[in-house]
Motif scaffolding. Sequence first.
Motif, PDB file in Angstrom:
ATOM      1  N   PHE A  18       0.771  -1.288  -0.209  1.00 44.34           N
ATOM      2  CA  PHE A  18       0.058  -0.040   0.059  1.00 44.34           C
ATOM      3  C   PHE A  18       0.904   1.378   0.123  1.00 44.34           C
ATOM      4  O   PHE A  18       0.329   2.117  -0.503  1.00 44.34           O
ATOM      5  CB  PHE A  18      -0.697  -0.116   1.110  1.00 44.34           C
ATOM      6  CG  PHE A  18      -2.014  -1.203   1.062  1.00 44.34           C
ATOM      7  CD1 PHE A  18      -2.958  -1.339   0.056  1.00 44.34           C
ATOM      8  CD2 PHE A  18      -2.114  -2.018   2.170  1.00 44.34           C
ATOM      9  CE1 PHE A  18      -3.640  -2.142  -0.092  1.00 44.34           C
ATOM     10  CE2 PHE A  18      -3.041  -3.128   2.221  1.00 44.34           C
ATOM     11  CZ  PHE A  18      -3.966  -3.129   0.893  1.00 44.34           C
ATOM     12  N   VAL A  78      -4.454   4.781   0.638  1.00 47.56           N
ATOM     13  CA  VAL A  78      -4.639   4.070   1.663  1.00 47.56           C
ATOM     14  C   VAL A  78      -3.976   4.843   3.214  1.00 47.56           C
ATOM     15  O   VAL A  78      -2.761   5.327   2.981  1.00 47.56           O
ATOM     16  CB  VAL A  78      -3.958   2.778   1.783  1.00 47.56           C
ATOM     17  CG1 VAL A  78      -4.191   1.819   3.041  1.00 47.56           C
ATOM     18  CG2 VAL A  78      -4.803   1.813   0.603  1.00 47.56           C
ATOM     19  N   THR A 132      -8.876  -3.628   5.883  1.00 52.77           N
ATOM     20  CA  THR A 132      -8.437  -3.928   4.752  1.00 52.77           C
ATOM     21  C   THR A 132      -9.814  -4.258   3.622  1.00 52.77           C
ATOM     22  O   THR A 132      -9.589  -4.207   2.395  1.00 52.77           O
ATOM     23  CB  THR A 132      -7.691  -5.508   4.900  1.00 52.77           C
ATOM     24  OG1 THR A 132      -8.512  -6.231   5.596  1.00 52.77           O
ATOM     25  CG2 THR A 132      -6.234  -5.267   5.341  1.00 52.77           C
ATOM     26  N   THR A 159     -10.666  -0.980   2.457  1.00 54.19           N
ATOM     27  CA  THR A 159      -9.517  -0.548   1.630  1.00 54.19           C
ATOM     28  C   THR A 159      -9.661  -1.299   0.235  1.00 54.19           C
ATOM     29  O   THR A 159      -9.599  -0.656  -0.858  1.00 54.19           O
ATOM     30  CB  THR A 159      -8.231  -0.893   2.061  1.00 54.19           C
ATOM     31  OG1 THR A 159      -8.310   0.150   3.504  1.00 54.19           O
ATOM     32  CG2 THR A 159      -7.167  -0.315   1.203  1.00 54.19           C
ATOM     33  N   SER A 173     -12.274  -0.335  -2.537  1.00 56.07           N
ATOM     34  CA  SER A 173     -11.895   0.880  -3.410  1.00 56.07           C
ATOM     35  C   SER A 173     -11.319   0.721  -4.807  1.00 56.07           C
ATOM     36  O   SER A 173     -11.399   1.344  -5.778  1.00 56.07           O
ATOM     37  CB  SER A 173     -11.392   1.973  -2.769  1.00 56.07           C
ATOM     38  OG  SER A 173     -12.181   2.552  -1.747  1.00 56.07           O
ATOM     39  N   ALA A 197     -12.316   8.333  -0.463  1.00 58.12           N
ATOM     40  CA  ALA A 197     -11.522   7.596   0.251  1.00 58.12           C
ATOM     41  C   ALA A 197     -10.213   8.715   0.874  1.00 58.12           C
ATOM     42  O   ALA A 197      -9.857   8.632   2.007  1.00 58.12           O
ATOM     43  CB  ALA A 197     -10.603   6.527  -0.091  1.00 58.12           C
TER      44      ALA A 197
END
Length: 496
Positions: free
Chosen positions: A286, A294, A345, A348, A351, A483
């Motif tokens: 990430f 992230v 996770t 995340t 997305s 996000a």
Amino acid sequence: MNIYQKSFKLILAGNTNIAAMINAIIRATLQARNDTKNSDLTFRQVHIFHSEQSLQALTTSVGWQEALSNYKISSTSLVHHVTKIEDSNVDRFRDLVEQLRTIVNPLDNPQNYIDLTGGISSLKSILAVFGYVLDIENIYSLEIDFSKDPDTRKKQASLFYHELEKAEVSIKYSKFPPIREFDTFGKLNYTEVLRHRSNINDLVNCLTKLLPSGVDIEHLRESLLSGVNSRLIGEVTEETYSYRHSIFSSSAGVEEVANIILTIIKSADLENKTLGKKLDEVRDVFSQNPKYFVKTETLEYITRLITSVRNDIAHPCSENSYSKDIIAIQSRLSSQLAFAFLQFTTKTLSSFLDQNGQLVNVQILETPTDKNQTIFYFGFDGDFTGDYLKMAFEQSNEDEVRQRSHIVHEVIGELKKLIYKATKDHKSVLFAEGDNILFKAPYQASLLNDLQRIYKEKTGLTGTIGYGKTLPEVALAMRLAKAQGGGNIMGIALKN
């Protein structure tokens, strides 16, 4: 009435046999007086949950107020509730529970008594469970030894408490065994485990939807549930082994999630790698892809703490590592961290994984110039509109809900008109519902800024805009822009 008395409340079910219901109130009062050694004590409130029939019977009955006054109990202390719990209606059940919640506030530390003598069985069952949940100690049932002769028995059943005493009828007020003992049974397997199982199922199911078909993550579900179960057993038995097993099970669940991420996104070789090494690689994945936004700092805090707790159990380096109290804390922490890691996770990955569960290759677009006539799809989404409306719901104010809904509806209509005017195309808006708009147009910075400005002026909320040349691109652009937080404008392109 002194301050101490003000905290005393009695809860019972209504009864069409008015004498039986009044006798239960009288006997509960006598019991409270005996418990407190206060002969003048009365309940500040006596909450009676009636059926329609029992309330009607009470209003048409005579003599019960005098029966109460014989024991210095005022009829004004009676609070009447009507429930139709016998209808098996979920909404009515929830209404009953809500009424009970408002009566009994555990923060007030009141002296609550529950009488289970009369009333319909379903209501008495609910009151008993309610007493268990709130650990109410004073739960009683009135037992009267009526005559075996039918005629005498019928007559005695209509007598009030002072008349029963005068007739020397045997009266017993039985206290239920300590309901708190059920908590030991509950912790071992059923109550909290069942609640956690529901949460675990929801989390695992959300992750399953993101992954390619055929990926089996049943072991993840079993590991997380085993971790919770072992921790609860440890809390009852105080065995260090159960706490340790809980930590290892929760860590196994974390490792399963890490394996999924590294296999799908990185196609990594997982053989002979420790949990700590795998989590390091997850962070690297990430951190090396900042375009996915992230929150790597949050991820680092969670993963390093997970590794630390697990290693402290697997490789203790001090005497404190063997402390039962410390291991108990680590056990609970490990379970919560596993849930947090799975939630983080899953949110995340949602997305930027495509429908096949593969990592999409995203290119963040540079802001086009207004001279660029390339047609983009633009998505506008109001930020935190759900919370904006929820605040009105919590106020239980229909007018406020209606007003806020009207504001959002009106501003979306105003934004549509602005888009039509800027594009000179009445087919440019493809969708406009709720707080969302989808439209086609060349990039115009002034238009996008005006959309955000007007929405904030009217609602007090920011709006996020994502754009791309295709519908899949604009959908992903919206997720990535969200996000980052509210009020962003972002364009993306999907690369092969």
